[in-house]
Every structure is written in structure tokens, then in C-alpha cells.
Motif scaffolding. Structure first.
Motif, PDB file in Angstrom:
ATOM      1  N   PHE A 178      -7.393  -6.530 -10.748  1.00 43.89           N
ATOM      2  CA  PHE A 178      -6.222  -6.366  -9.905  1.00 43.89           C
ATOM      3  C   PHE A 178      -4.928  -6.773 -10.615  1.00 43.89           C
ATOM      4  N   GLY A 179      -4.980  -7.844 -11.395  1.00 44.12           N
ATOM      5  CA  GLY A 179      -3.782  -8.284 -12.101  1.00 44.12           C
ATOM      6  C   GLY A 179      -3.234  -7.208 -13.016  1.00 44.12           C
ATOM      7  N   ARG A 180      -4.129  -6.532 -13.733  1.00 48.16           N
ATOM      8  CA  ARG A 180      -3.679  -5.460 -14.631  1.00 48.16           C
ATOM      9  C   ARG A 180      -3.112  -4.295 -13.830  1.00 48.16           C
ATOM     10  N   LEU A 181      -3.785  -3.935 -12.739  1.00 45.06           N
ATOM     11  CA  LEU A 181      -3.288  -2.848 -11.902  1.00 45.06           C
ATOM     12  C   LEU A 181      -1.892  -3.157 -11.383  1.00 45.06           C
ATOM     13  N   HIS A 182      -1.690  -4.387 -10.937  1.00 39.34           N
ATOM     14  CA  HIS A 182      -0.386  -4.787 -10.402  1.00 39.34           C
ATOM     15  C   HIS A 182       0.703  -4.614 -11.452  1.00 39.34           C
ATOM     16  N   ARG A 183       0.425  -5.013 -12.688  1.00 42.97           N
ATOM     17  CA  ARG A 183       1.411  -4.877 -13.764  1.00 42.97           C
ATOM     18  C   ARG A 183       1.686  -3.407 -14.069  1.00 42.97           C
ATOM     19  N   LEU A 184       0.630  -2.595 -14.120  1.00 49.36           N
ATOM     20  CA  LEU A 184       0.811  -1.162 -14.390  1.00 49.36           C
ATOM     21  C   LEU A 184       1.609  -0.496 -13.281  1.00 49.36           C
ATOM     22  N   ALA A 185       1.323  -0.876 -12.051  1.00 46.00           N
ATOM     23  CA  ALA A 185       2.037  -0.295 -10.918  1.00 46.00           C
ATOM     24  C   ALA A 185       3.516  -0.659 -10.965  1.00 46.00           C
ATOM     25  N   ASP A 186       3.814  -1.918 -11.266  1.00 49.18           N
ATOM     26  CA  ASP A 186       5.209  -2.345 -11.363  1.00 49.18           C
ATOM     27  C   ASP A 186       5.974  -1.521 -12.386  1.00 49.18           C
ATOM     28  N   SER A 187       5.337  -1.310 -13.541  1.00 38.31           N
ATOM     29  CA  SER A 187       6.012  -0.569 -14.609  1.00 38.31           C
ATOM     30  C   SER A 187       6.085   0.921 -14.319  1.00 38.31           C
ATOM     31  N   SER A 188       5.334   1.389 -13.318  1.00 39.93           N
ATOM     32  CA  SER A 188       5.343   2.804 -12.949  1.00 39.93           C
ATOM     33  C   SER A 188       6.221   3.089 -11.737  1.00 39.93           C
ATOM     34  N   GLY A 189       6.936   2.075 -11.271  1.00 33.60           N
ATOM     35  CA  GLY A 189       7.824   2.286 -10.138  1.00 33.60           C
ATOM     36  C   GLY A 189       7.142   2.190  -8.793  1.00 33.60           C
ATOM     37  N   LEU A 190       6.086   1.379  -8.713  1.00 32.18           N
ATOM     38  CA  LEU A 190       5.353   1.202  -7.459  1.00 32.18           C
ATOM     39  C   LEU A 190       5.304  -0.281  -7.111  1.00 32.18           C
ATOM     40  N   HIS A 191       5.547  -0.608  -5.860  1.00 26.14           N
ATOM     41  CA  HIS A 191       5.466  -2.007  -5.472  1.00 26.14           C
ATOM     42  C   HIS A 191       4.294  -2.225  -4.517  1.00 26.14           C
ATOM     43  N   LEU A 192       3.710  -3.410  -4.606  1.00 20.74           N
ATOM     44  CA  LEU A 192       2.545  -3.754  -3.802  1.00 20.74           C
ATOM     45  C   LEU A 192       2.945  -3.994  -2.350  1.00 20.74           C
ATOM     46  N   GLN A 193       2.177  -3.426  -1.438  1.00 20.27           N
ATOM     47  CA  GLN A 193       2.377  -3.659  -0.017  1.00 20.27           C
ATOM     48  C   GLN A 193       1.293  -4.545   0.575  1.00 20.27           C
ATOM     49  N   THR A 194       0.035  -4.267   0.230  1.00 13.56           N
ATOM     50  CA  THR A 194      -1.058  -5.051   0.789  1.00 13.56           C
ATOM     51  C   THR A 194      -2.285  -4.922  -0.104  1.00 13.56           C
ATOM     52  N   ARG A 195      -3.208  -5.867   0.056  1.00 10.59           N
ATOM     53  CA  ARG A 195      -4.448  -5.834  -0.711  1.00 10.59           C
ATOM     54  C   ARG A 195      -5.568  -6.376   0.136  1.00 10.59           C
ATOM     55  N   SER A 196      -6.754  -5.767   0.000  1.00  9.10           N
ATOM     56  CA  SER A 196      -7.949  -6.216   0.700  1.00  9.10           C
ATOM     57  C   SER A 196      -9.051  -6.445  -0.318  1.00  9.10           C
ATOM     58  N   GLY A 197      -9.709  -7.612  -0.241  1.00 11.12           N
ATOM     59  CA  GLY A 197     -10.810  -7.895  -1.146  1.00 11.12           C
ATOM     60  C   GLY A 197     -10.406  -8.839  -2.261  1.00 11.12           C
ATOM     61  N   SER A 198     -11.296  -8.972  -3.247  1.00  9.62           N
ATOM     62  CA  SER A 198     -11.057  -9.834  -4.402  1.00  9.62           C
ATOM     63  C   SER A 198     -10.772  -8.962  -5.614  1.00  9.62           C
ATOM     64  N   THR A 199     -10.514  -9.590  -6.754  1.00 10.52           N
ATOM     65  CA  THR A 199     -10.214  -8.792  -7.944  1.00 10.52           C
ATOM     66  C   THR A 199     -11.421  -7.975  -8.401  1.00 10.52           C
ATOM     67  N   LEU A 200     -12.651  -8.397  -8.037  1.00 12.79           N
ATOM     68  CA  LEU A 200     -13.846  -7.670  -8.457  1.00 12.79           C
ATOM     69  C   LEU A 200     -14.125  -6.452  -7.583  1.00 12.79           C
ATOM     70  N   ALA A 201     -13.633  -6.444  -6.369  1.00 12.03           N
ATOM     71  CA  ALA A 201     -13.837  -5.320  -5.456  1.00 12.03           C
ATOM     72  C   ALA A 201     -12.685  -5.334  -4.463  1.00 12.03           C
ATOM     73  N   TYR A 202     -11.750  -4.436  -4.630  1.00 11.53           N
ATOM     74  CA  TYR A 202     -10.539  -4.504  -3.819  1.00 11.53           C
ATOM     75  C   TYR A 202      -9.987  -3.119  -3.494  1.00 11.53           C
ATOM     76  N   LEU A 203      -9.158  -3.092  -2.476  1.00 10.12           N
ATOM     77  CA  LEU A 203      -8.327  -1.940  -2.137  1.00 10.12           C
ATOM     78  C   LEU A 203      -6.897  -2.443  -2.091  1.00 10.12           C
ATOM     79  N   ALA A 204      -6.006  -1.790  -2.809  1.00  8.84           N
ATOM     80  CA  ALA A 204      -4.608  -2.215  -2.860  1.00  8.84           C
ATOM     81  C   ALA A 204      -3.704  -1.036  -2.527  1.00  8.84           C
TER      82      ALA A 204
END
Length: 223
Positions: A178-204
Motif C-alpha cells: 500500500f505504501g508504494r501504491l500511495h506514492r505512485l498515486a500521488d505522483s500520478s495526480g491521484l489523492h487517497l480517499q479511503t482504504r479498507s484492509g491491511s497492506t497485505l490485502a486491501y482496497l484503496a
């Protein structure tokens, strides 16, 4: 117990351990991307924390919307989401494997769903106009695509203002933490709204930053 019995028991335990390690190694190193159609039956098995109900909670599909699913597999989520969009809504399913798309469309026809439309293409170059979709989702698919940052940038482009991107990941060889996804999303012009689950199994869920300041602090659902 005799020495021979002890040795025999130890050999059996070692053999079982070696077999389990070999099976795990085959699962890990034999896991190919994209997921081969020959193993498509495994795609119908729901993954823990990535159930249809959890997807509904994070994606929030609505009647009349146009939604894009990337990497639909055999349609496990497609056949769940499409009916929720109603006759005026539309679900586009995109994959690089025509066999997967054909499989989804056969199942959609069996369920008399006429609002599912297939597109064979690379998710790194989505063949859609800017602002086409109300929402887009990928469940255990983003990690299988080279250069996931390009997929995220394309998502930001094809989503309408205020649109929603949901990424689901589960721990396997192609898993994106999830941490890597969050960084990639930020650099792609996307901001996080919500997340469900842990880093091993999640929906963001993310939204294009151009959607404005309407997104406050992200929430965590069912962590």
C-alpha cells in the motif's frame, strides 16, 4: 520407540516440509503476469478482504454510471457490479487477453446482462477520451502490469471530475504494498480517499486531484 522409527518419522517430516516448500516455490515463481487463461478457474475463488461486499463499500457503484474494470479475469467482479449500474449504466471491461474477455462476455450473456462491453487493450494506453468514466477499478491486476505508474496516470486522465479509482491488492508475487501504491498515486495526480484492509490485502480508493479540495483526510474502513 526404536531409533529406526524416530529416523523414519524425521525423514517423513522433512519430506513433507520439502514438499510444502516446493509447492510454495511453484506458486510464487510460477505466478505469471498476466494471469494465464489456462488457470482461469482459480480466478473465481474470492480472496479474503477483497470480497464483493467490500468492493461495493469502497467503490460505491451507482445506477446510471459508466465504470471501467481493468483485468476482469473471468468476471467474478464484473457480474456483480454490472447489475448495480442498471439499464442506463455501462460497465467496460478491459484486458490484454481476448480469452478472458470472451469468458466474461459468455457469462454476461448467460445472465442476460447487456450493459457489459469488452475492450482488448493495454491499460498503460487506455483507448478512451479524457473524463469518460465515473469510476474505474482493478482487483489484483495493477501489480501484474509493467509500469503501474502509467496505468495510474491513465486512470487520472479518463476519470471524470470527482471520479473514483479503486485498487485492490492481495499478497502474491505481483503484489504492490500500500505504501508504494500511495506514492505512485500521488505522483500520478491521484489523492487517497479511503482504504479498507491491511497492506497485505486491501482496497484503496483514489480521486483525481483536479477534483478539488472536497477530499478531506482519508478514512480507513474495516482496517
Amino acid at each position: 520407540m526404536s531409533t529406526t522409527s524416530v529416523l523414519t518419522g524425521a525423514r517423513m517430516r522433512w519430506a513433507l516440509a520439502a514438499g510444502a516448500a516446493a509447492a510454495a516455490g511453484y506458486w510464487w515463481f510460477g505466478d505469471k503476469a498476466p494471469y494465464p487463461y489456462a488457470q482461469c478457474r482459480l480466478l473465481d475463488l474470492p480472496l479474503p478482504f477483497l470480497t464483493s461486499d467490500r468492493l461495493d463499500t469502497v467503490l460505491e457503484p451507482r445506477r446510471g454510471e459508466r465504470i471501467l474494470e481493468v483485468g476482469p479475469g473471468t468476471g467474478l467482479q464484473s457480474l456483480h457490479i454490472a447489475p448495480q449500474l442498471g439499464p442506463q449504466g455501462r460497465l467496460d471491461v478491459l484486458d490484454v487477453q481476448s480469452e478472458m474477455l470472451d469468458h466474461v462476455m459468455r457469462r454476461a450473456a448467460e445472465q442476460e446482462l447487456d450493459n457489459v462491453f469488452p475492450t482488448r487493450s493495454d491499460a498503460r494506453e487506455l483507448p478512451f477520451e479524457d473524463g469518460t468514466f465515473d469510476a474505474m477499478y482493478l482487483v489484483t491486476a495493477l501489480g501484474e502490469i509493467p509500469e503501474p505508474e502509467r496505468v495510474l496516470s491513465e486512470a487520472a486522465r479518463v476519470l471524470a471530475p470527482g471520479g473514483r479509482l479503486v485498487v485492490g491488492e492481495f499478497f502474491d508475487r505481483h503484489w504492490i504494498p500500500f505504501g508504494r501504491l500511495h506514492r505512485l498515486a500521488d505522483s500520478s495526480g491521484l489523492h487517497l480517499q479511503t482504504r479498507s484492509g491491511s497492506t497485505l490485502a486491501y482496497l484503496a480508493r483514489f480521486s483525481p486531484c483536479a477534483a478539488g479540495p472536497g477530499s478531506a483526510e482519508p478514512s480507513l474502513v474495516g482496517v
